[in-house]
Design a protein around this motif. Structure first.
Motif, PDB file in Angstrom:
ATOM      1  N   THR A 260       0.857  -1.171   0.000  1.00  0.00           N
ATOM      2  CA  THR A 260       0.000   0.000   0.000  1.00  0.00           C
ATOM      3  C   THR A 260       0.898   1.227   0.000  1.00  0.00           C
ATOM      4  OG1 THR A 260      -1.616  -1.229   1.268  1.00  0.00           O
ATOM      5  CG2 THR A 260      -1.873   1.142   1.222  1.00  0.00           C
ATOM      6  N   PHE A 261       0.737   2.074  -0.997  1.00  0.00           N
ATOM      7  CA  PHE A 261       1.538   3.285  -1.020  1.00  0.00           C
ATOM      8  C   PHE A 261       0.644   4.492  -1.246  1.00  0.00           C
ATOM      9  CE2 PHE A 261       1.518   1.920  -5.386  1.00  0.00           C
ATOM     10  CZ  PHE A 261       1.503   3.074  -6.143  1.00  0.00           C
ATOM     11  N   HIS A 262       1.095   5.633  -0.744  1.00  0.00           N
ATOM     12  CA  HIS A 262       0.340   6.878  -0.803  1.00  0.00           C
ATOM     13  C   HIS A 262       1.314   8.009  -1.104  1.00  0.00           C
ATOM     14  CE1 HIS A 262      -2.996   4.788   1.180  1.00  0.00           C
ATOM     15  NE2 HIS A 262      -2.075   4.278   1.977  1.00  0.00           N
ATOM     16  N   TRP A 263       0.797   9.050  -1.737  1.00  0.00           N
ATOM     17  CA  TRP A 263       1.618  10.227  -1.986  1.00  0.00           C
ATOM     18  C   TRP A 263       1.886  10.940  -0.675  1.00  0.00           C
ATOM     19  CZ3 TRP A 263       4.068  10.056  -6.249  1.00  0.00           C
ATOM     20  CH2 TRP A 263       3.490   9.480  -7.379  1.00  0.00           C
ATOM     21  N   GLY A 264       3.046  11.565  -0.598  1.00  0.00           N
ATOM     22  CA  GLY A 264       3.416  12.335   0.574  1.00  0.00           C
ATOM     23  C   GLY A 264       4.180  11.508   1.593  1.00  0.00           C
ATOM     24  N   PRO A 265       4.642  12.165   2.642  1.00  0.00           N
ATOM     25  CA  PRO A 265       5.431  11.482   3.674  1.00  0.00           C
ATOM     26  C   PRO A 265       4.560  10.599   4.570  1.00  0.00           C
ATOM     27  CG  PRO A 265       5.092  13.766   4.295  1.00  0.00           C
ATOM     28  CD  PRO A 265       4.520  13.605   2.903  1.00  0.00           C
ATOM     29  N   CYS A 266       5.209   9.778   5.361  1.00  0.00           N
ATOM     30  CA  CYS A 266       4.522   8.903   6.307  1.00  0.00           C
ATOM     31  C   CYS A 266       3.752   9.712   7.346  1.00  0.00           C
ATOM     32  CB  CYS A 266       5.522   8.031   7.064  1.00  0.00           C
ATOM     33  SG  CYS A 266       6.313   6.766   6.078  1.00  0.00           S
ATOM     34  N   PRO A 267       2.610   9.190   7.784  1.00  0.00           N
ATOM     35  CA  PRO A 267       1.970   9.808   8.942  1.00  0.00           C
ATOM     36  C   PRO A 267       2.817   9.532  10.189  1.00  0.00           C
ATOM     37  CG  PRO A 267       0.774   7.828   8.276  1.00  0.00           C
ATOM     38  CD  PRO A 267       1.865   8.055   7.271  1.00  0.00           C
ATOM     39  N   THR A 268       2.565  10.236  11.248  1.00  0.00           N
ATOM     40  CA  THR A 268       3.307  10.023  12.497  1.00  0.00           C
ATOM     41  C   THR A 268       2.315   9.692  13.610  1.00  0.00           C
ATOM     42  OG1 THR A 268       3.307  12.404  12.873  1.00  0.00           O
ATOM     43  CG2 THR A 268       5.286  11.459  11.889  1.00  0.00           C
ATOM     44  N   PRO A 269       1.888   8.434  13.664  1.00  0.00           N
ATOM     45  CA  PRO A 269       0.892   8.039  14.660  1.00  0.00           C
ATOM     46  C   PRO A 269       1.483   7.992  16.071  1.00  0.00           C
ATOM     47  CG  PRO A 269       1.697   6.107  13.512  1.00  0.00           C
ATOM     48  CD  PRO A 269       2.308   7.310  12.829  1.00  0.00           C
ATOM     49  N   MET A 270       0.606   8.062  17.040  1.00  0.00           N
ATOM     50  CA  MET A 270       0.989   7.882  18.436  1.00  0.00           C
ATOM     51  C   MET A 270       1.279   6.392  18.638  1.00  0.00           C
ATOM     52  SD  MET A 270       0.687  10.863  19.949  1.00  0.00           S
ATOM     53  CE  MET A 270       0.606  10.410  21.655  1.00  0.00           C
ATOM     54  N   VAL A 271       2.244   6.085  19.494  1.00  0.00           N
ATOM     55  CA  VAL A 271       2.543   4.694  19.823  1.00  0.00           C
ATOM     56  C   VAL A 271       2.062   4.394  21.238  1.00  0.00           C
ATOM     57  CG1 VAL A 271       4.483   4.498  18.216  1.00  0.00           C
ATOM     58  CG2 VAL A 271       4.896   5.252  20.568  1.00  0.00           C
ATOM     59  N   GLN A 272       2.087   3.120  21.572  1.00  0.00           N
ATOM     60  CA  GLN A 272       1.644   2.665  22.887  1.00  0.00           C
ATOM     61  C   GLN A 272       2.437   3.374  23.985  1.00  0.00           C
ATOM     62  OE1 GLN A 272      -0.716   0.274  23.654  1.00  0.00           O
ATOM     63  NE2 GLN A 272      -0.326   0.280  25.837  1.00  0.00           N
ATOM     64  N   PRO A 273       1.759   4.111  24.857  1.00  0.00           N
ATOM     65  CA  PRO A 273       2.490   4.730  25.965  1.00  0.00           C
ATOM     66  C   PRO A 273       2.909   3.661  26.977  1.00  0.00           C
ATOM     67  CG  PRO A 273       0.138   5.235  26.112  1.00  0.00           C
ATOM     68  CD  PRO A 273       0.358   4.477  24.831  1.00  0.00           C
ATOM     69  N   ASN A 274       4.047   3.870  27.596  1.00  0.00           N
ATOM     70  CA  ASN A 274       4.544   2.952  28.626  1.00  0.00           C
ATOM     71  C   ASN A 274       4.601   1.501  28.145  1.00  0.00           C
ATOM     72  OD1 ASN A 274       4.633   5.143  30.542  1.00  0.00           O
ATOM     73  ND2 ASN A 274       2.409   4.953  30.642  1.00  0.00           N
ATOM     74  N   PHE A 275       5.034   1.324  26.908  1.00  0.00           N
ATOM     75  CA  PHE A 275       5.098  -0.017  26.316  1.00  0.00           C
ATOM     76  C   PHE A 275       6.015  -0.922  27.139  1.00  0.00           C
ATOM     77  CE2 PHE A 275       7.195  -2.943  23.238  1.00  0.00           C
ATOM     78  CZ  PHE A 275       6.075  -3.686  22.896  1.00  0.00           C
ATOM     79  N   GLU A 276       5.537  -2.146  27.405  1.00  0.00           N
ATOM     80  CA  GLU A 276       6.300  -3.124  28.172  1.00  0.00           C
ATOM     81  C   GLU A 276       6.603  -4.329  27.286  1.00  0.00           C
ATOM     82  OE1 GLU A 276       4.955  -3.864  32.254  1.00  0.00           O
ATOM     83  OE2 GLU A 276       3.509  -2.227  31.916  1.00  0.00           O
ATOM     84  N   LEU A 277       7.820  -4.375  26.780  1.00  0.00           N
ATOM     85  CA  LEU A 277       8.221  -5.426  25.848  1.00  0.00           C
ATOM     86  C   LEU A 277       7.979  -6.823  26.411  1.00  0.00           C
ATOM     87  CD1 LEU A 277       9.524  -6.352  23.195  1.00  0.00           C
ATOM     88  CD2 LEU A 277      11.740  -6.151  24.341  1.00  0.00           C
ATOM     89  N   ASN A 278       8.321  -7.045  27.670  1.00  0.00           N
ATOM     90  CA  ASN A 278       8.175  -8.387  28.238  1.00  0.00           C
ATOM     91  C   ASN A 278       6.739  -8.894  28.211  1.00  0.00           C
ATOM     92  OD1 ASN A 278      10.891  -8.841  28.678  1.00  0.00           O
ATOM     93  ND2 ASN A 278      10.832  -7.869  30.694  1.00  0.00           N
ATOM     94  N   LYS A 279       5.773  -8.002  28.321  1.00  0.00           N
ATOM     95  CA  LYS A 279       4.364  -8.399  28.234  1.00  0.00           C
ATOM     96  C   LYS A 279       3.962  -8.700  26.789  1.00  0.00           C
ATOM     97  CE  LYS A 279       2.303  -5.972  32.155  1.00  0.00           C
ATOM     98  NZ  LYS A 279       1.286  -4.962  32.496  1.00  0.00           N
ATOM     99  N   TYR A 280       4.648  -8.053  25.849  1.00  0.00           N
ATOM    100  CA  TYR A 280       4.322  -8.199  24.429  1.00  0.00           C
ATOM    101  C   TYR A 280       4.898  -9.487  23.830  1.00  0.00           C
ATOM    102  CZ  TYR A 280       3.964  -7.101  19.473  1.00  0.00           C
ATOM    103  OH  TYR A 280       3.674  -7.147  18.143  1.00  0.00           O
ATOM    104  N   LEU A 281       5.980  -9.991  24.383  1.00  0.00           N
ATOM    105  CA  LEU A 281       6.646 -11.177  23.833  1.00  0.00           C
ATOM    106  C   LEU A 281       5.694 -12.356  23.743  1.00  0.00           C
ATOM    107  CD1 LEU A 281       9.972 -10.935  25.866  1.00  0.00           C
ATOM    108  CD2 LEU A 281       9.603 -10.264  23.477  1.00  0.00           C
ATOM    109  N   GLY A 282       6.065 -13.321  22.890  1.00  0.00           N
ATOM    110  CA  GLY A 282       5.260 -14.523  22.739  1.00  0.00           C
ATOM    111  C   GLY A 282       4.636 -14.608  21.364  1.00  0.00           C
ATOM    112  N   LYS A 283       3.602 -15.423  21.268  1.00  0.00           N
ATOM    113  CA  LYS A 283       2.969 -15.716  19.977  1.00  0.00           C
ATOM    114  C   LYS A 283       1.772 -14.806  19.730  1.00  0.00           C
ATOM    115  CE  LYS A 283       2.615 -19.946  18.653  1.00  0.00           C
ATOM    116  NZ  LYS A 283       2.231 -21.352  18.424  1.00  0.00           N
ATOM    117  N   TRP A 284       1.727 -14.274  18.509  1.00  0.00           N
ATOM    118  CA  TRP A 284       0.616 -13.462  18.028  1.00  0.00           C
ATOM    119  C   TRP A 284       0.168 -14.010  16.675  1.00  0.00           C
ATOM    120  CZ3 TRP A 284      -1.606  -9.508  20.763  1.00  0.00           C
ATOM    121  CH2 TRP A 284      -0.900  -9.006  21.847  1.00  0.00           C
ATOM    122  N   TYR A 285      -1.127 -13.986  16.425  1.00  0.00           N
ATOM    123  CA  TYR A 285      -1.688 -14.425  15.146  1.00  0.00           C
ATOM    124  C   TYR A 285      -2.134 -13.203  14.358  1.00  0.00           C
ATOM    125  CZ  TYR A 285      -1.849 -18.901  17.536  1.00  0.00           C
ATOM    126  OH  TYR A 285      -1.511 -20.033  18.233  1.00  0.00           O
TER     127      TYR A 285
END
Length: 186
Positions: free
Chosen positions: A20-45
């Protein structure tokens, strides 16, 4: 400027086919505040995604594990044309102040691409986004809705798409990933 576009567009268009491509630069979305990598690890579908040439199969899943060197092993698995295919990459934190902004590479020869966790509850759903500017003329983006189970309720998927749209990410071309018949023989 027209000469630059004239030279690069014919060369780059085959590279972004099925992306998927669009004209212009990338948007700059907000990311998850206080992201905790250890909770995110593991399997995702994978539940839904913007089209990607490297993901054409079914039963797509991603597994995240911290390696001894503190990088993250990213193991993507899919069934394509009746065969299980894997791709192993490496994810690294790119900004200690924003730990939800990761970089991922699937080759020693390619730079780390943005891999941002926009939202997750760690237990059921995660929204991921990646975008690359091409000379600020256009951008190629990827977005994924991931879940800890192979299926999410329709209202959860709808809400996820609202979050992407709120951040100016066009998910109108998102397609569902086939997760049917994945736990048995191929």
């Amino acid at each position: 400027m027209k000469a630059v576009i004239g030279v690069f567009v014919p060369v780059l268009l085959p590279l972004v086919y099925a992306q998927t491509f669009h004209w212009g630069p990338c948007p700059t979305p907000m990311v998850q505040p206080n992201f905790e990598l250890n909770k995110y690890l593991g399997k995702w579908y994978e539940i839904e995604k913007l089209p990607a040439s490297f993901e054409r199969g079914k039963c797509i899943e991603a597994n995240y594990v911290v390696r001894p060197d503190k990088t993250i092993q990213v193991l993507n698995i899919q069934t394509y044309k009746g065969k299980v295919r894997t791709a192993e990459g490496t994810a690294v934190g790119q900004d200690i102040r924003e730990p939800a902004k990761l970089g991922v590479s699937f080759s020693y020869f390619t730079p780390y691409a943005p891999y941002w966790v926009l939202s997750t509850d760690y237990n059921s759903v995660a929204l991921l986004y990646s975008c690359t500017d091409v000379l600020r003329l256009f951008h190629v983006d990827y977005a994924w809705i991931l879940a800890r189970m192979r299926i999410l309720p329709a209202e959860t998927v709808y809400h996820a798409k609202e979050i992407f749209s709120r951040d100016n990410i066009d998910v109108s071309r998102m397609v569902p990933t086939d997760q049917q018949g994945c736990d048995g023989p191929i």
